[in-house]
Design a protein around this motif. Structure first.
Motif, PDB file in Angstrom:
ATOM      1  N   GLY A 173      72.337   3.625  44.811  1.00  0.00           N
ATOM      2  CA  GLY A 173      73.296   3.719  45.903  1.00  0.00           C
ATOM      3  C   GLY A 173      72.711   3.363  47.251  1.00  0.00           C
ATOM      4  O   GLY A 173      73.326   3.623  48.288  1.00  0.00           O
ATOM      5  N   SER A 174      71.550   2.747  47.251  1.00  0.00           N
ATOM      6  CA  SER A 174      70.871   2.376  48.498  1.00  0.00           C
ATOM      7  C   SER A 174      70.576   0.887  48.470  1.00  0.00           C
ATOM      8  O   SER A 174      70.172   0.353  47.432  1.00  0.00           O
ATOM      9  N   PRO A 175      70.737   0.198  49.601  1.00  0.00           N
ATOM     10  CA  PRO A 175      70.454  -1.247  49.604  1.00  0.00           C
ATOM     11  C   PRO A 175      68.985  -1.582  49.452  1.00  0.00           C
ATOM     12  O   PRO A 175      68.644  -2.676  49.012  1.00  0.00           O
ATOM     13  N   GLY A 176      68.083  -0.673  49.827  1.00  0.00           N
ATOM     14  CA  GLY A 176      66.672  -0.945  49.641  1.00  0.00           C
ATOM     15  C   GLY A 176      65.815  -0.498  50.803  1.00  0.00           C
ATOM     16  O   GLY A 176      66.311  -0.080  51.868  1.00  0.00           O
ATOM     17  N   LEU A 177      64.527  -0.587  50.622  1.00  0.00           N
ATOM     18  CA  LEU A 177      63.548  -0.106  51.592  1.00  0.00           C
ATOM     19  C   LEU A 177      63.595  -0.879  52.899  1.00  0.00           C
ATOM     20  O   LEU A 177      63.261  -0.338  53.956  1.00  0.00           O
ATOM     21  N   ILE A 180      59.432  -0.231  44.038  1.00  0.00           N
ATOM     22  CA  ILE A 180      58.926  -0.041  45.395  1.00  0.00           C
ATOM     23  C   ILE A 180      59.992  -0.400  46.426  1.00  0.00           C
ATOM     24  O   ILE A 180      60.201   0.326  47.405  1.00  0.00           O
ATOM     25  N   LEU A 181      60.688  -1.504  46.221  1.00  0.00           N
ATOM     26  CA  LEU A 181      61.649  -1.979  47.218  1.00  0.00           C
ATOM     27  C   LEU A 181      63.035  -1.372  47.044  1.00  0.00           C
ATOM     28  O   LEU A 181      63.763  -1.232  48.035  1.00  0.00           O
ATOM     29  N   HIS A 182      63.405  -1.017  45.804  1.00  0.00           N
ATOM     30  CA  HIS A 182      64.775  -0.545  45.567  1.00  0.00           C
ATOM     31  C   HIS A 182      64.846   0.854  44.974  1.00  0.00           C
ATOM     32  O   HIS A 182      65.939   1.352  44.707  1.00  0.00           O
ATOM     33  N   GLY A 183      63.723   1.479  44.724  1.00  0.00           N
ATOM     34  CA  GLY A 183      63.729   2.879  44.320  1.00  0.00           C
ATOM     35  C   GLY A 183      63.934   3.141  42.849  1.00  0.00           C
ATOM     36  O   GLY A 183      63.924   4.293  42.428  1.00  0.00           O
ATOM     37  N   SER A 184      64.121   2.116  42.033  1.00  0.00           N
ATOM     38  CA  SER A 184      64.340   2.342  40.603  1.00  0.00           C
ATOM     39  C   SER A 184      63.921   1.107  39.812  1.00  0.00           C
ATOM     40  O   SER A 184      64.262  -0.022  40.188  1.00  0.00           O
ATOM     41  N   ASN A 185      63.184   1.334  38.745  1.00  0.00           N
ATOM     42  CA  ASN A 185      62.911   0.266  37.769  1.00  0.00           C
ATOM     43  C   ASN A 185      63.399   0.704  36.392  1.00  0.00           C
ATOM     44  O   ASN A 185      62.854   0.297  35.364  1.00  0.00           O
TER      45      ASN A 185
END
Length: 718
Positions: free
Chosen positions: A266-270, A224-229
């Motif tokens: 490649g994204s810091p997060g939501l 949810i927060l970082h886009g990948s589990n």
């Protein structure tokens, strides 16, 4: 001219409140001097009532001034002190401030015992706080300032933050609350959660979503927060390539999982764009974080991760209120566990030892501090806030997801949401409040309670290994993992996040050929540490010919995932097999009882690098959805089966939902990013109305109405 009059009236009200609080504090001090045998106040001129009143007023005034000027500096200087120790020191330091106040008061009592000073300071702080709050009920501006002080912040100053460019969004995660549990809490008569019941159908809509196979906070919140589990197969697992045990709520593991997710996406997060992360396992890329597990081990940032405690305890009255609530919660747990034992409730697990205090920490301290931080973020105008309230999940693990104890926690969480909604009315921008859960919980008798053996012993039996004392000792260690979420948070608050040996490491004490058996709710993991890479079906059969037949024939085992020559293979009872790559099913389909999404969920997890050699899921009852936890839990989550895979999303009606079902936590991340996109910032609505507690269910669904002053003063302490 009107502005001058308004400013003058506001100044007069402020002066009036200060004088009223001063008078109440003076009266409280005089009353304590009359009640406490070792505490007296007198003036230099004698002991007349007038002269004693003057001395009490001077002493109370000195205490108030010192508290306002010195107290925040003392607490900030103690940020390096463990947070729970800080909560206890509040009382002693407050007593020290009172002793200093007496020293500077002419004729004041100079021989007060330190213990008496602590009691006097606590009572005076509580009395002055209650008076200030009561006088601010009808003053919106004063109420806003009170909320700001609750969070240890001031309202936004000019130039402190850029002007709000659209609505903000607050995500409140009610940890472990399943869709059906929430629906029942909102539609009952009367509703268990009247605040949210008033939103349902009026300002918000309720929908369900489906978790991944690993239905637990670590996997869901990371996605949810970082886009990948990706490569999070369970709550805890063993990584052969490093020889390390990963545990989602362990600070070092949380930091590593966050690093991997950021590298993958490649994204810091939501929360990277002016966001705040409160009480979570992961930061979401937020610059503002408090009580966040992945931040706790970063060099130089430990104190910053605990600023939520400073923000809360900088007001001594908060320490008094939380201490009372903490004590009440400990007593409540003792009474409830005793009643459960007398009623003969099943399933029932042990709830003694430190658990009452761990429960109180999760349901009182973590809740109050997190809510105060969220209120502060809203008053500061943060664009997005994400907070995790773990109270229900902690209680449901030990009492059951549908128990009376858990329902009472839901009612107190409803009051916390009410406070957040009230704070939105005083924020510098409108806020959209989104509620969600990271997973549900499935009830049921534990595996050991139902069958008299643990999963570890069953694996050892299949491998023809002797059980004996070591296995029993490890079983006791597994029981101690009850309350894992609250236990980890408490250790972090005590600055002891990973000290001592953990139960997982004890598994490596045996020979390398012995399998490592771990549990995540009703999901079991078996790893052979001396087999390089993922063990195949053929290797397992050569090593332990009886293991797979022992597992698949057991009535508590639903299916076993193993890697075969033709790809991933699911084995089940009565000789049933399901080849995931080809879809070929022989005999009874082992995945059929777990619903249409089970195949995709298991196939996705099979592709993870650190998926265990054997992944074992317990059975699920076809009617009740009950499962058998491989841990000591009355309510569990972590695998497939029942309500644990069906959490909820309660969102404002103006935020669009997709037509297709929400499958997997990564789908929520994508949806939330769309909601937070700049194009959506112009869409907003007034803060949800909060019906008064006495509002009947029929009226609760009516259009929003103004909030009464009494409703504004709802407390997070329950």
């Amino acid at each position: 001219m009107s502005r001058r009059r308004a400013a003058g009236r506001s100044a007069l009200r402020t002066v009036g409140r200060v004088l009223a609080v001063w008078a109440v504090s003076s009266g409280t001090l005089a009353l304590l001097a009359w009640l406490l045998p070792d505490f007296r106040i007198e003036s230099p001129q004698g002991g007349s009532l007038t002269q004693i009143a003057v001395t009490a007023a001077v002493g109370a005034g000195a205490f108030g001034v010192l508290s306002a000027l010195v107290w925040p500096l003392i607490v900030r200087a103690l940020l390096l002190v463990p947070a729970l120790v800080l909560g206890a020191l509040v009382f002693f330091l407050n007593g020290s401030v009172l002793l200093v106040a007496f020293r500077v008061t002419p004729g004041g009592p100079g021989g007060v015992a330190p213990a008496t000073a602590v009691v006097i300071a606590a009572v005076m702080s509580a009395a002055s706080s209650a008076t200030s709050t009561a006088l601010a009920v009808r003053d919106d501006a004063a109420y806003g300032r009170r909320l700001a002080r609750l969070a240890g912040r001031r309202a936004q100053h000019a130039g402190e933050l850029p002007p709000p460019d659209g609505p903000g969004t607050v995500f409140l995660q009610l940890d472990g609350v399943g869709h059906d549990v929430l629906r029942d809490a909102l539609t009952g008569s009367p509703p268990t959660m009247p605040t949210l019941a008033g939103w349902l159908g009026a300002t918000h809509r309720l929908t369900a979503w489906r978790t991944d196979w690993s239905s637990q906070t670590g996997a869901s919140q990371l996605a949810i927060l970082h886009g990948s589990n990706h490569d999070v197969p369970a709550f805890r697992w063993y990584e052969k390539d490093t020889g390390q045990f990963m545990v989602c709520n362990r600070p070092s593991s949380a930091a590593e999982l966050e690093r991997r997710a950021v590298a993958r996406t490649g994204s810091p997060g939501l929360l990277a764009d002016d966001g705040a992360s409160r009480g979570n396992l992961f930061s979401g890329g937020a610059e503002q974080s408090a009580l966040v597990m992945s931040v706790a081990v970063r060099a130089g940032t430990f104190s910053r991760s605990r600023t939520g405690y400073f923000a809360y305890f900088s007001d001594p009255a908060n320490a008094v209120r939380t201490a009372w609530s903490f004590t009440a919660e400990v007593c409540r747990e003792i009474v409830q566990s005793t009643a459960s034992r007398l009623r003969g409730d099943r399933p029932r697990i042990k709830r003694g030892g430190l658990y009452p205090m761990l429960r109180a920490f999760a349901t009182v301290v973590e809740r109050d501090v997190a809510v105060a931080a969220v209120v502060g973020d809203m008053l500061a105008g943060r664009r997005v806030v994400y907070a995790d309230l773990v109270a229900y999940d902690e209680v449901a693990h030990h009492s059951g997801p549908h128990s009376r104890d858990a329902r009472k926690v839901l009612a107190r969480l409803d009051r916390s949401v009410r406070l957040v909604a009230d704070a939105a009315r005083h924020a510098p921008r409108p806020y959209r409040i989104v509620l969600l859960s990271d997973h549900g919980q499935s009830g049921g008798e534990t595996f050991e309670g139902a069958y008299g053996t643990t999963l570890r012993d069953l694996v050892r039996e299949g491998c023809e290994l002797a059980g004996g004392a070591p296995a029993r000792g490890r079983r006791r260690a597994a029981r101690r993992r009850g309350g894992a979420e609250a236990r980890a948070a408490a250790r972090s608050a005590l600055r002891r996040p990973e000290r001592g040996r953990r139960a997982e490491e004890q598994e490596r004490e045996g020979p390398p050929s012995e399998p490592i058996v771990l549990a995540s709710g009703n999901l079991g993991l078996v790893a052979f540490p001396d087999i390089e890479g993922r063990a195949t079906l053929e290797e397992v059969e050569r090593r332990c010919p009886r293991l797979l037949p022992t597992l698949t024939s057991h009535p508590g085992v639903g299916f076993v995932l193993v890697r075969g020559e033709r790809g991933p293979l699911v084995l089940g009872p009565d000789g049933g097999t399901h080849e995931l790559a080809s879809g070929l099913v022989t005999g009874p389909d082992p995945l059929a009882p777990f619903g249409p999404g089970a195949v995709d969920a298991v196939l996705r997890a099979d592709a993870f690098r650190h998926t265990a050699d054997l992944m074992i899921n317990s059975t699920v009852h076809p009617l009740t959805g009950a499962v058998h936890a491989f841990e000591e839990q009355a309510g569990s989550h972590g695998g497939l089966g029942g309500p644990q895979s069906r959490p909820f999303l309660l969102a404002p009606v103006e935020l669009p939902l997709r037509d297709e079902p929400l499958v997997g936590a990564e789908a929520l991340h994508t949806l939330f990013r769309e909601w937070l996109a700049p194009a959506r910032r112009v869409a907003s609505c007034p803060a949800p109305a909060v019906p008064a507690p006495s509002t009947p269910p029929a009226a609760a669904a009516a259009p929003p109405v103004a909030v009464t002053p009494a409703a504004r003063e709802s407390s997070t302490t329950g």
